[in-house]
Design an enzyme around this catalytic site. Structure first.
Site, mmCIF file in Angstrom:
data_model
loop_
_atom_site.group_PDB
_atom_site.id
_atom_site.type_symbol
_atom_site.label_atom_id
_atom_site.label_comp_id
_atom_site.label_asym_id
_atom_site.label_seq_id
_atom_site.Cartn_x
_atom_site.Cartn_y
_atom_site.Cartn_z
ATOM 1 N N LYS A 1 33.304 -46.342 -91.863
ATOM 2 C CA LYS A 1 32.994 -45.428 -90.750
ATOM 3 C C LYS A 1 34.228 -45.051 -89.950
ATOM 4 O O LYS A 1 34.416 -43.896 -89.609
ATOM 5 C CB LYS A 1 32.048 -46.096 -89.731
ATOM 6 N N ARG B 1 23.963 -48.093 -81.838
ATOM 7 C CA ARG B 1 23.699 -49.182 -82.782
ATOM 8 C C ARG B 1 22.315 -49.780 -82.557
ATOM 9 O O ARG B 1 21.930 -50.694 -83.280
ATOM 10 C CB ARG B 1 24.727 -50.283 -82.558
ATOM 11 N N ARG C 1 39.467 -57.803 -95.082
ATOM 12 C CA ARG C 1 39.926 -56.989 -93.964
ATOM 13 C C ARG C 1 40.912 -57.707 -93.059
ATOM 14 O O ARG C 1 40.707 -58.860 -92.701
ATOM 15 C CB ARG C 1 38.705 -56.586 -93.140
ATOM 16 N N ARG D 1 40.355 -60.485 -87.966
ATOM 17 C CA ARG D 1 39.639 -60.293 -86.707
ATOM 18 C C ARG D 1 38.635 -61.417 -86.512
ATOM 19 O O ARG D 1 38.018 -61.863 -87.482
ATOM 20 C CB ARG D 1 38.867 -58.981 -86.813
ATOM 21 N N ARG E 1 26.817 -60.265 -88.525
ATOM 22 C CA ARG E 1 26.921 -58.826 -88.225
ATOM 23 C C ARG E 1 26.046 -58.004 -89.167
ATOM 24 O O ARG E 1 25.443 -57.024 -88.768
ATOM 25 C CB ARG E 1 28.383 -58.373 -88.308
HETATM 26 P P1 AMP Z 1 32.892 -52.247 -84.983
HETATM 27 O O1 AMP Z 1 34.368 -52.210 -84.927
HETATM 28 O O2 AMP Z 1 32.254 -50.908 -84.791
HETATM 29 O O3 AMP Z 1 32.367 -52.957 -86.198
HETATM 30 O O4 AMP Z 1 32.411 -53.128 -83.721
HETATM 31 C C1 AMP Z 1 32.826 -54.460 -83.556
HETATM 32 C C2 AMP Z 1 31.894 -55.176 -82.590
HETATM 33 O O5 AMP Z 1 31.911 -54.517 -81.316
HETATM 34 C C3 AMP Z 1 30.431 -55.205 -82.995
HETATM 35 O O6 AMP Z 1 30.133 -56.239 -83.913
HETATM 36 C C4 AMP Z 1 29.752 -55.406 -81.638
HETATM 37 O O7 AMP Z 1 29.853 -56.743 -81.202
HETATM 38 C C5 AMP Z 1 30.617 -54.561 -80.705
HETATM 39 N N1 AMP Z 1 30.093 -53.175 -80.625
HETATM 40 C C6 AMP Z 1 30.707 -52.040 -81.051
HETATM 41 N N2 AMP Z 1 29.928 -50.956 -80.846
HETATM 42 C C7 AMP Z 1 28.803 -51.412 -80.261
HETATM 43 C C8 AMP Z 1 27.596 -50.810 -79.828
HETATM 44 N N3 AMP Z 1 27.375 -49.488 -79.953
HETATM 45 N N4 AMP Z 1 26.648 -51.603 -79.283
HETATM 46 C C9 AMP Z 1 26.828 -52.922 -79.136
HETATM 47 N N5 AMP Z 1 27.919 -53.569 -79.547
HETATM 48 C C10 AMP Z 1 28.906 -52.841 -80.104
#
Ligand code: AMP
Length: 217
Positions: free
Chosen positions: A15, A89, A124, A151, A162
């Site tokens: 994404k 989300r 990753r 990370r 996740r």
């Molecule tokens: P990502 O980099 O998009 O995979 O996001 C990493 C982490 O950030 C996720 O596992 C959530 O803990 C938090 N996060 C990112 N976007 C959201 C969202 N829209 N709602 C809630 N938590 C989020």
């Protein structure tokens, strides 16, 4: 009101990369809530400290907190619109967009099987200096040459959590946006360039595709 797009997909579906490319081609903002939150954690801000409690476990940050970030970025930028990457989300977050009359032109769902996701996420690495995630095994960042780290939320048990959270809370948004009539499904297995072409094709052919090609979920 500008053109707004949502990229929906499991963690590790590509994404982030695709959102940046799409935003670049359409001259839109790229809003990655995950990247913004990781930036706040790196700054050790109050928001970052709050968010880290959830992120380190693989849980979602509360809806209101994340929505405030999105609203702030959209409100303070005068660009024509945005590609939302990793937001919404949850069903509640999608409702918040509707309540605030943030119209969405298209939701592109990048579909990748779970086995492929686990394989990708375990490779990753993260560059703290660039605040970027990459899927190569090198020890040093190709951009700034800093040492790469894994990370906190890409550790194996957190990856599983996740994915579980994705299936439970985020996947239902596919049906939600399908019902709204703005969902396009793209096969997320392939090269970055191939997937980018598939994404752009859903925009070019949106009218012809409304009958079926666009959404085979
Ligand atoms: P990502 O980099 O998009 O995979 O996001 C990493 C982490 O950030 C996720 O596992 C959530 O803990 C938090 N996060 C990112 N976007 C959201 C969202 N829209 N709602 C809630 N938590 C989020």
């Amino acid at each position: 009101m500008g053109r707004n797009f949502i990229l929906l997909g499991p963690p590790g579906s590509g994404k982030g990369t695709q959102a940046a490319m799409l935003a670049g081609s359409l001259n839109l903002l790229h809003i990655s809530t995950g990247e913004i939150l990781r930036g706040e954690i790196a700054k050790d801000s109050k928001l970052g400290r709050q968010a880290a409690v959830y992120m380190d476990k693989g849980d979602l940050v509360p809806d209101e907190v994340v929505f405030e970030i999105v609203e702030h970025v959209l409100g303070t930028n005068r660009k024509a619109g945005a590609v939302l990457d990793g937001f919404p989300r949850t069903r509640r977050q999608a409702e918040m967009l509707c309540e605030h009359e943030i119209a969405i032109e298209k939701v592109i769902y990048i579909s990748v099987p779970d086995e492929e996701i686990v394989r990708r996420l375990s490779k990753r690495h993260y560059c703290e200096k660039c605040n970027k995630v990459v899927t190569y095994d090198d020890e040093f960042c190709l951009v700034c040459h800093s040492p790469m780290t894994v990370r906190a939320d890409d550790k194996p048990d957190v990856i599983r959590k996740r994915l579980q959270v994705y299936h439970e809370l985020t996947e239902p948004l596919i049906a939600f946006y399908k019902e709204e009539g703005c969902l396009a499904k793209v096969n997320g297995v392939g090269t970055v360039a191939e997937i980018n072409r598939r994404m752009l094709a859903t925009l070019d052919n949106s009218d012809e595709n409304k009958g079926g090609g666009i959404d085979n979920t």
